[in-house]
Structures are given as C-alpha cells and as structure tokens.
Design an enzyme around this catalytic site. Structure first.
Site, PDB file in Angstrom:
ATOM      1  CD  GLN A   1       0.028   3.554  -1.410  1.00 18.01           C
ATOM      2  OE1 GLN A   1      -0.634   4.247  -0.622  1.00 18.01           O
ATOM      3  NE2 GLN A   1      -0.458   2.427  -1.918  1.00 18.01           N
TER       4      GLN A   1
ATOM      5  NE  ARG B   1      -1.920  -4.387  -6.738  1.00 19.12           N
ATOM      6  CZ  ARG B   1      -1.738  -3.118  -6.350  1.00 19.12           C
ATOM      7  NH1 ARG B   1      -0.611  -2.493  -6.623  1.00 19.12           N
ATOM      8  NH2 ARG B   1      -2.694  -2.477  -5.705  1.00 19.12           N
TER       9      ARG B   1
ATOM     10  CG  ASN C   1      -5.217   7.257  -9.215  1.00 19.64           C
ATOM     11  OD1 ASN C   1      -4.273   6.638  -9.725  1.00 19.64           O
ATOM     12  ND2 ASN C   1      -5.024   8.260  -8.377  1.00 19.64           N
ATOM     13  CE  LYS C   2      -3.166   3.040  -4.200  1.00 16.07           C
ATOM     14  NZ  LYS C   2      -3.212   1.578  -3.989  1.00 16.07           N
TER      15      LYS C   2
ATOM     16  CG  ASP D   1      -3.604   2.060 -10.570  1.00 13.82           C
ATOM     17  OD1 ASP D   1      -2.671   1.259 -10.426  1.00 13.82           O
ATOM     18  OD2 ASP D   1      -3.694   3.117  -9.923  1.00 13.82           O
TER      19      ASP D   1
ATOM     20  NE  ARG E   1       2.894   2.257  -5.229  1.00 13.19           N
ATOM     21  CZ  ARG E   1       3.365   3.379  -5.786  1.00 13.19           C
ATOM     22  NH1 ARG E   1       4.649   3.608  -5.858  1.00 13.19           N
ATOM     23  NH2 ARG E   1       2.535   4.265  -6.290  1.00 13.19           N
ATOM     24  N   GLY E   2       2.589   0.725  -9.093  1.00 10.87           N
ATOM     25  CA  GLY E   2       2.393   1.812 -10.033  1.00 10.87           C
ATOM     26  C   GLY E   2       2.126   1.263 -11.416  1.00 10.87           C
ATOM     27  CB  ALA E   3      -0.676   1.839 -13.774  1.00 11.99           C
TER      28      ALA E   3
END
Length: 380
Positions: free
Chosen positions: A212, A98, A263-264, A253, A64-66
């Site tokens: 996270q 995603r 973003n998250k 993201d 995960r993570g852009a």
C-alpha cells in the site's frame, strides 16, 4: 535536484481525487468507488449496485482505510434503503466485512440508526431512504472537516516538538485522500508541512505484502509533488541509525481505550525503533477510530488474511482478492503468517492526534477526555 523540484510545487494543488461518490443513473442509485487494487497503473471506477458488491469491494481492498470504510459503510446502508433491500440485514453484512477497522461499524450503525428512527416516526420507504442518504453525506462531510483539523494539529505538534526546522518524516501504509473524505490522516499532516515548505523528505515504507505504501502512498506523494523516497520495510532501521528520520507518522484502524493502536502490520516495529532512537512516534486518526468499549490492545481482533498474499506474487487485483494465479515465491504448500495489522502499546506512542487535538502522553484518561469533547456520538 528532487528537493528543488518539490519546492517549486508548494503552491500547486492537484484536482481532488474522486475516491467515493453517490450517483443516481436512470437504472437506480449506485455507489461509485475508485478501485484501489488497480492503482497506480490505472484510475478505474468500480460501480456497486448493491451491498454484496460493496462487501466484496471492502474485502478485496478495492476500498480501504479506516475513515473511508466508515463512509463507505454508511453509504452502503443508504444504498440498501434506496434499492428497497432489508436494511438491517445489509447493515449486518457490512459491519462484518472487516473486523479490525472500527470506523466501518460506526458508519454503518450511525446511518442505520437514522433510517430506523425515520421509520419509527412513520416515514415511508422513500422518505426513510432519503434520511439515510443525508446521514451518510453528513458523515462524509464531517470526515473531510476532521481531516483538515488533524493536519493543523499535527503540524502544530511537530513545531512544538522540533521548533523552527524542516522535517524528514517516515510513514507506513497509506493514509491520504485514498482513505478519507478529505486529504487523509497522517499523510494530510505531511502534505500540510510540504505546502508550508518544511518537508525535506517523506520516507515511504513499501508496506508488504500488499504494498500500500509503494502503490498508493507513493502515488499520492508524486501526485502532490512531495519530495519522497520509497524503501523496503526492513530498511527502516538503517534510516533511524543514520539519523535520517525526525518523526514517524502513521494512521490507525482501531484505538483501544488504553491508547493501544492497531494499524497496518509493520507499525509496531517502527514504534520500537523510534523509541530506541528517541524519535517521536505519532498516530493521526479521527475520534471515530477510538473504541472506548475495547479495553486494551489484547482485546483488539486482528484480521488474518490469506497466506497466498505472502507466498505468491501476482497482479494487484489477484493479491487483493486473496492471491492465486501468480508466481510462487515459496515452496508449494508453505504455511504463512499474514496478519493485516499489529498493535502498538501506548508507552511507545508519543502522541495521538485527532480532530479534537492531541493526547500526549497517551493515557486512557487523556483519550477519554478528548473523546468527550468530540461532536461524534457513539452509536450502539
């Protein structure tokens, strides 16, 4: 005492995390990932032998993570080529895995374009696969370099905004080596400040519902010897009110052409709090996260995840896979609203820091000018 202990570790650098690597065992090439659903309890690797396995790893947040999704997507295309699968079909599966993280599509299209060009020039399957792998490795290398430059620019911006002092920084979600080819985005800035002896405290939002921050950022902070404290997301307001936050650092993201940042989920409320309390709100992301074809924040597709991540508590492996099999914390059948991201408008953002420098104030024109200086090329 915690601050003193942290100061003693300023010169210590732990071994680099092996988050993603290409391997070639006798059975054929594979992509090996650190399974982030198992952290912090276990450091377990997940071996992907084909693109469907990598897509599952992306969707379950094992990777995960852009920025790292872009790298993984690039290697996924290379894996399809090396294994003799349909590269165009594999690229489509990866790009749709995603919807919000723009880097995933960027990495996939860039490596697929390199493979397609090699085939168009008459390269055989093996030679074209080698070209794809080289393109993925180049993307990986560029992201690592970008991480280092973002850390430098971010530290310089903090010094410009608050000269000659140490900082208490608040961060949300996870933005370290677990999301990057290097040491991360926003976390890399905090890490550089720490190494310079100027980080008084890193406040880590737990980042519900998948935690996270608690599972991953706290893991990275402890691993690197940072003075940090974990807080529930809804405790952030009391920190601002007490004057305990000097700046907010988050990743992204997707960044739209007008400077809106996805973003998250939970990032937007922090921006509102920061604005009210006159605290800098800084976004740190590579230029590959900027999507100039997305006009504004309302045009960003926000991924909606399973409501069971909200209504149940279970093992992290189960939660990441969509929930199920855990202890219910809501009435049976309770509907849940569970967006993976929220969008922060540019007027709430003090600066966007990239490997090409910082944009402040955040405007569409400033963002476009910065991207024009980037060595990254948009792949359509």
């Amino acid at each position: 005492m915690a601050d003193q202990d942290a100061q003693s570790t300023v010169g210590f650098e732990p071994p680099a995390l092996s988050v993603l690597r290409w391997d070639e065992p006798p059975e054929g090439p594979v992509l090996v990932l650190l399974d982030q659903t198992r952290l912090p309890a276990e450091e377990v690797e997940l071996v992907c032998t084909d693109v469907p396995a990598l897509v599952r790893a992306i969707q379950t947040l094992a990777v995960r993570g852009a920025p790292l999704l872009g790298i993984a997507g690039g290697y996924g295309v290379a894996l399809a080529a090396a294994r003799g699968y349909d590269v165009a079909e594999a690229a489509g599966l990866l790009e749709r895995a995603r919807p919000t993280a723009v880097n995933l599509g960027y990495g996939v299209r860039r490596v697929a374009a390199a493979h397609r060009e090699a085939v168009g020039k008459g390269a055989g399957d093996e030679a074209a696969a080698a070209v794809a792998l080289a393109a993925a490795r180049e993307l990986h290398r560029e992201d690592a370099q970008a991480s280092g430059r973002m850390a430098e620019y971010g530290e310089a911006l903090l010094e410009e905004l608050m000269p000659g002092r140490g900082y208490q920084l608040l961060t949300h979600c996870n933005t370290g080596a677990l999301v990057s080819g290097g040491e991360g985005t926003a976390f890399a800035v905090a890490l550089r400040v720490h190494r310079g002896g100027r980080l008084h405290r890193l406040w880590v939002d737990e980042t519900r519902p998948l935690l996270q921050g608690a599972r991953l950022t706290a893991y990275e902070a402890a691993r690197n010897g940072l003075a940090y404290s974990l807080l529930t997301d809804n405790a952030a307001g009391s920190l601002f009110a007490a004057g305990e936050v000097d700046a907010v650092l988050i990743g992204a993201d997707r960044i739209a052409a007008d400077g809106s940042v996805a973003n998250k989920v939970g990032s937007y409320p922090l921006a509102v709090l920061a604005k009210y309390h006159h605290v800098p709100f800084i976004v740190v992301a590579p230029t590959t996260t900027v999507d100039l074809e997305t006009a504004d924040g309302t045009s960003i597709i926000v991924e909606q995840r399973s409501g069971r991540e909200v209504t149940e508590l279970t093992s992290w492996q189960g939660v990441a896979a969509g929930g199920g099999g855990g202890r219910a914390v809501a009435p049976l059948g309770a509907p849940a609203y569970n967006p993976a991201f929220d969008v922060t408008p540019p007027e709430l953002i003090t600066a966007i820091v990239t490997e090409e420098g910082a944009v402040s104030p955040v405007t569409g024109a400033g963002l476009a000018e910065l991207c024009a200086r980037s060595s990254q090329v948009t792949i359509s």
